[in-house]
Design a protein around this motif. Structure first.
Motif, PDB file in Angstrom:
ATOM      1  N   ALA A  90       0.686  -1.221   0.035  1.00 49.83           N
ATOM      2  CA  ALA A  90      -0.078   0.044   0.030  1.00 49.83           C
ATOM      3  C   ALA A  90       0.869   1.174   0.066  1.00 49.83           C
ATOM      4  O   ALA A  90       0.418   2.402  -0.359  1.00 49.83           O
ATOM      5  CB  ALA A  90      -0.853   0.121   1.250  1.00 49.83           C
ATOM      6  N   PHE A  91       2.165   1.307   0.515  1.00 50.04           N
ATOM      7  CA  PHE A  91       2.977   2.271   0.427  1.00 50.04           C
ATOM      8  C   PHE A  91       3.559   2.665  -0.960  1.00 50.04           C
ATOM      9  O   PHE A  91       4.317   3.687  -0.853  1.00 50.04           O
ATOM     10  CB  PHE A  91       3.921   2.183   1.501  1.00 50.04           C
ATOM     11  CG  PHE A  91       3.503   2.468   2.919  1.00 50.04           C
ATOM     12  CD1 PHE A  91       3.741   3.704   3.408  1.00 50.04           C
ATOM     13  CD2 PHE A  91       2.916   1.455   3.563  1.00 50.04           C
ATOM     14  CE1 PHE A  91       3.302   4.092   4.870  1.00 50.04           C
ATOM     15  CE2 PHE A  91       2.433   1.613   4.937  1.00 50.04           C
ATOM     16  CZ  PHE A  91       2.380   3.122   5.378  1.00 50.04           C
ATOM     17  N   VAL A  92       3.659   1.758  -1.910  1.00 49.39           N
ATOM     18  CA  VAL A  92       4.302   2.062  -3.007  1.00 49.39           C
ATOM     19  C   VAL A  92       3.555   3.229  -3.813  1.00 49.39           C
ATOM     20  O   VAL A  92       4.483   4.163  -4.065  1.00 49.39           O
ATOM     21  CB  VAL A  92       3.994   0.830  -4.008  1.00 49.39           C
ATOM     22  CG1 VAL A  92       4.550   0.907  -5.401  1.00 49.39           C
ATOM     23  CG2 VAL A  92       4.668  -0.357  -3.479  1.00 49.39           C
ATOM     24  N   PRO A  93       2.279   3.643  -3.822  1.00 47.51           N
ATOM     25  CA  PRO A  93       1.808   4.901  -4.288  1.00 47.51           C
ATOM     26  C   PRO A  93       2.387   5.938  -3.496  1.00 47.51           C
ATOM     27  O   PRO A  93       2.098   7.078  -4.187  1.00 47.51           O
ATOM     28  CB  PRO A  93       0.191   4.609  -4.502  1.00 47.51           C
ATOM     29  CG  PRO A  93      -0.010   3.558  -3.583  1.00 47.51           C
ATOM     30  CD  PRO A  93       1.367   2.376  -3.580  1.00 47.51           C
ATOM     31  N   VAL A  94       2.415   5.755  -2.187  1.00 47.74           N
ATOM     32  CA  VAL A  94       2.809   7.139  -1.352  1.00 47.74           C
ATOM     33  C   VAL A  94       4.425   7.464  -1.945  1.00 47.74           C
ATOM     34  O   VAL A  94       4.581   8.366  -2.086  1.00 47.74           O
ATOM     35  CB  VAL A  94       2.796   6.586  -0.158  1.00 47.74           C
ATOM     36  CG1 VAL A  94       3.452   7.825   0.766  1.00 47.74           C
ATOM     37  CG2 VAL A  94       1.245   6.104   0.396  1.00 47.74           C
ATOM     38  N   VAL A  95       5.227   6.422  -2.088  1.00 45.16           N
ATOM     39  CA  VAL A  95       6.630   6.399  -2.226  1.00 45.16           C
ATOM     40  C   VAL A  95       6.823   7.209  -3.874  1.00 45.16           C
ATOM     41  O   VAL A  95       7.356   8.267  -4.020  1.00 45.16           O
ATOM     42  CB  VAL A  95       7.300   5.303  -2.253  1.00 45.16           C
ATOM     43  CG1 VAL A  95       8.828   5.215  -2.966  1.00 45.16           C
ATOM     44  CG2 VAL A  95       7.358   4.528  -0.833  1.00 45.16           C
ATOM     45  N   PHE A  96       5.898   6.706  -4.813  1.00 45.83           N
ATOM     46  CA  PHE A  96       6.152   7.394  -5.952  1.00 45.83           C
ATOM     47  C   PHE A  96       5.397   8.232  -6.385  1.00 45.83           C
ATOM     48  O   PHE A  96       5.208   8.847  -7.234  1.00 45.83           O
ATOM     49  CB  PHE A  96       5.876   6.163  -6.962  1.00 45.83           C
ATOM     50  CG  PHE A  96       7.008   5.137  -6.987  1.00 45.83           C
ATOM     51  CD1 PHE A  96       8.230   5.455  -7.636  1.00 45.83           C
ATOM     52  CD2 PHE A  96       6.902   3.919  -6.384  1.00 45.83           C
ATOM     53  CE1 PHE A  96       9.260   4.486  -7.518  1.00 45.83           C
ATOM     54  CE2 PHE A  96       7.938   2.938  -6.500  1.00 45.83           C
ATOM     55  CZ  PHE A  96       9.323   3.323  -6.855  1.00 45.83           C
ATOM     56  N   ARG A  97       4.347   8.716  -5.168  1.00 47.69           N
ATOM     57  CA  ARG A  97       3.465   9.857  -5.355  1.00 47.69           C
ATOM     58  C   ARG A  97       2.421   9.758  -6.563  1.00 47.69           C
ATOM     59  O   ARG A  97       2.200  10.567  -7.423  1.00 47.69           O
ATOM     60  CB  ARG A  97       4.307  11.299  -5.424  1.00 47.69           C
ATOM     61  CG  ARG A  97       5.325  11.243  -4.482  1.00 47.69           C
ATOM     62  CD  ARG A  97       5.841  12.682  -4.475  1.00 47.69           C
ATOM     63  NE  ARG A  97       7.167  12.392  -3.805  1.00 47.69           N
ATOM     64  CZ  ARG A  97       7.827  13.610  -2.894  1.00 47.69           C
ATOM     65  NH1 ARG A  97       7.170  14.742  -2.832  1.00 47.69           N
ATOM     66  NH2 ARG A  97       8.557  13.372  -2.078  1.00 47.69           N
ATOM     67  N   TRP A  98       1.910   8.591  -6.840  1.00 44.11           N
ATOM     68  CA  TRP A  98       0.932   8.402  -7.823  1.00 44.11           C
ATOM     69  C   TRP A  98      -0.292   8.854  -7.668  1.00 44.11           C
ATOM     70  O   TRP A  98      -1.016   9.162  -8.762  1.00 44.11           O
ATOM     71  CB  TRP A  98       0.874   6.843  -8.150  1.00 44.11           C
ATOM     72  CG  TRP A  98       2.050   5.959  -8.529  1.00 44.11           C
ATOM     73  CD1 TRP A  98       3.081   6.625  -9.149  1.00 44.11           C
ATOM     74  CD2 TRP A  98       2.315   4.792  -8.548  1.00 44.11           C
ATOM     75  NE1 TRP A  98       4.025   5.726  -9.545  1.00 44.11           N
ATOM     76  CE2 TRP A  98       3.737   4.428  -9.084  1.00 44.11           C
ATOM     77  CE3 TRP A  98       1.703   3.345  -8.169  1.00 44.11           C
ATOM     78  CZ2 TRP A  98       4.208   3.339  -9.251  1.00 44.11           C
ATOM     79  CZ3 TRP A  98       2.284   2.325  -8.031  1.00 44.11           C
ATOM     80  CH2 TRP A  98       3.452   2.151  -8.798  1.00 44.11           C
ATOM     81  N   VAL A  99      -0.915   9.255  -6.428  1.00 44.15           N
ATOM     82  CA  VAL A  99      -2.125   9.724  -6.067  1.00 44.15           C
ATOM     83  C   VAL A  99      -1.950  11.268  -5.905  1.00 44.15           C
ATOM     84  O   VAL A  99      -1.506  11.722  -5.071  1.00 44.15           O
ATOM     85  CB  VAL A  99      -2.725   9.081  -4.743  1.00 44.15           C
ATOM     86  CG1 VAL A  99      -3.770   9.614  -4.451  1.00 44.15           C
ATOM     87  CG2 VAL A  99      -2.663   7.615  -4.987  1.00 44.15           C
ATOM     88  N   SER A 100      -2.593  11.771  -7.065  1.00 45.92           N
ATOM     89  CA  SER A 100      -2.398  13.384  -7.040  1.00 45.92           C
ATOM     90  C   SER A 100      -3.569  13.956  -6.304  1.00 45.92           C
ATOM     91  O   SER A 100      -3.560  15.183  -5.815  1.00 45.92           O
ATOM     92  CB  SER A 100      -2.505  13.884  -8.439  1.00 45.92           C
ATOM     93  OG  SER A 100      -3.701  13.560  -9.155  1.00 45.92           O
ATOM     94  N   ARG A 101      -4.751  13.378  -6.148  1.00 47.96           N
ATOM     95  CA  ARG A 101      -5.913  13.898  -5.443  1.00 47.96           C
ATOM     96  C   ARG A 101      -6.673  13.057  -4.706  1.00 47.96           C
ATOM     97  O   ARG A 101      -6.876  11.856  -4.960  1.00 47.96           O
ATOM     98  CB  ARG A 101      -7.013  14.511  -6.419  1.00 47.96           C
ATOM     99  CG  ARG A 101      -6.634  15.735  -7.223  1.00 47.96           C
ATOM    100  CD  ARG A 101      -7.396  16.668  -7.927  1.00 47.96           C
ATOM    101  NE  ARG A 101      -8.529  15.488  -8.716  1.00 47.96           N
ATOM    102  CZ  ARG A 101      -9.501  15.874  -9.138  1.00 47.96           C
ATOM    103  NH1 ARG A 101      -9.972  17.301  -9.225  1.00 47.96           N
ATOM    104  NH2 ARG A 101     -10.365  15.089 -10.054  1.00 47.96           N
ATOM    105  N   ILE A 102      -6.913  13.541  -3.275  1.00 46.01           N
ATOM    106  CA  ILE A 102      -7.866  12.725  -2.295  1.00 46.01           C
ATOM    107  C   ILE A 102      -9.059  13.359  -1.656  1.00 46.01           C
ATOM    108  O   ILE A 102      -9.066  14.627  -1.561  1.00 46.01           O
ATOM    109  CB  ILE A 102      -7.229  12.516  -0.998  1.00 46.01           C
ATOM    110  CG1 ILE A 102      -5.637  11.727  -1.482  1.00 46.01           C
ATOM    111  CG2 ILE A 102      -7.623  11.683   0.072  1.00 46.01           C
ATOM    112  CD1 ILE A 102      -5.834  10.276  -2.018  1.00 46.01           C
ATOM    113  N   PRO A 103     -10.268  12.534  -1.927  1.00 40.19           N
ATOM    114  CA  PRO A 103     -11.372  13.284  -1.316  1.00 40.19           C
ATOM    115  C   PRO A 103     -11.511  13.820   0.013  1.00 40.19           C
ATOM    116  O   PRO A 103     -10.832  13.102   0.745  1.00 40.19           O
ATOM    117  CB  PRO A 103     -12.550  12.237  -1.531  1.00 40.19           C
ATOM    118  CG  PRO A 103     -11.927  11.053  -2.485  1.00 40.19           C
ATOM    119  CD  PRO A 103     -10.477  11.195  -2.611  1.00 40.19           C
TER     120      PRO A 103
END
Length: 361
Positions: free
Chosen positions: A272-285
């Motif tokens: 689950a931390f992979v998208p955190v490390v690579f900053r794949w998620v640009s927007r969060i509700p």
């Protein structure tokens, strides 16, 4: 409402202006709800006399919810590493105190009052135990916690002390290498077990904290072969300890926890931390962040208060309705505390500790 205004209102960037990695709030919510459901729908009844509500049809899923605490420890490793650099020991200690104490004082007080009103013969707490609990030192000075979930706070405090010592000795820039040493020590204790040393160095939970630290360093400075290797090794060690814990819980509650499912869930926590490390998620509700702020009071408040509420409702409302009403009620109270009451107390505490004494004339 225009698309631009709606977007600005309902979403915030994955890394907002105050350097909050908002995807972590999603993780906090998932971890907190997993623990709540574990306690409400499984442990409360499986442990014997804690709770009358029983929902065996949910046991196959919710009995793994205790791993939400392991998720919290990885999150904590990430967050504490994030906040530790470029801070004095005084600022670090103040920031941790301001984070921990206000919500804890409120939730501990609510738990004490509810225990006095609804505890009956199952739950009790005297005034001295309550006052000692307010210090967040009860376990260290031989007093019982008035709610069993506080055990993880004492693990967190020991982790904070480890990081604080690194700051105090001006070794925080070597945190990565110290984390590797901690992981090696945890691994050696798998091969050469020692209960006393394991307790002293948090061997069972060290891989989780180390994993969080290394994920943060990858997030800040980028992945490297050494860091990725450390993460993989920490995940393997975390899985070993998780399997051992699952065996203990299986014996304690009489329901088998499948080691393969445990390994799969722990591995999922790391992935689950992979998208955190690579900053794949640009927007969060935005609602995830709001819920994320409530997870700390929710965690502190839910267990004993929830059991007592369900026990009082159960004779009239039955299993499912008692659980549903209690879950919603505790979540709503936690949101109110997190949004309205805790910030006031936190700001007040910050003002007190930030005030420097006037020099003597």
């Amino acid at each position: 409402m225009s698309d631009e205004v709606e977007s600005a209102t309902n979403y915030i960037p994955a890394k907002c202006n105050r350097d909050r990695v908002v995807l972590l709030d999603v993780f906090r919510v998932v971890a907190a709800l997993a623990v709540v459901m574990y306690h409400y729908a499984f442990r409360g009844n499986a442990a014997g006399n804690l709770c009358d509500v029983s929902l065996p049809s949910l046991h196959g899923v919710v009995r793994y919810g205790y791993l939400g605490v392991e998720f919290f420890f990885v999150i904590s490793g990430f967050v504490i590493a994030y906040t530790a650099f470029d801070r004095s020991i005084r600022k670090f200690a103040i920031s941790r105190a301001i984070r921990l104490y206000p919500a804890f004082w409120i939730c501990c007080s609510i738990t004490f009052v509810v225990t006095e009103l609804l505890g009956g013969e199952r739950y009790n707490a005297d005034i001295l135990t309550y006052l000692v609990n307010l210090t967040l030192l009860a376990q260290f000075v031989g007093f019982n916690s008035i709610d069993g979930v506080y055990w993880s706070l004492y693990v967190e405090i020991q982790f904070y002390c480890f990081v604080g010592i690194c700051i105090w000795l001006r070794q925080i820039d070597r945190l990565e290498y110290l984390a590797y040493l901690w992981l090696v020590l945890s691994g050696l204790l798998i091969v050469f077990p020692s209960f006393t040393i394991s307790q002293m160095v948090l061997a069972q939970y060290a891989p989780l904290f180390v994993g969080g630290i290394l994920f943060f360093l990858c997030y800040r400075d980028g992945p490297s072969i050494t860091r990725i290797s450390g993460i993989v090794l920490s995940m393997l060690a975390a899985n070993y300890y998780a399997i051992q814990k699952a065996a203990v819980l299986s014996d304690r509650y009489g329901e088998t926890l499948n080691p393969l499912i445990v390994v799969g869930l722990v591995t999922t926590i790391y992935c689950a931390f992979v998208p955190v490390v690579f900053r794949w998620v640009s927007r969060i509700p935005l609602f995830w962040t709001t819920l994320g702020t409530a997870t700390y009071p929710l965690y502190l408040l839910h267990q004993n208060v929830g059991y007592m509420l369900m026990n009082s409702m159960f004779p009239e409302l039955g299993n499912a309705l008692s659980l549903a009403i209690t879950t919603v009620l505790v979540l709503l109270v936690s949101l109110v505390l997190a949004v309205y009451l805790e910030p006031v107390l936190r700001h007040r505490l910050r003002d007190i500790v930030a005030t420097k004494p006037r020099p003597a004339k």
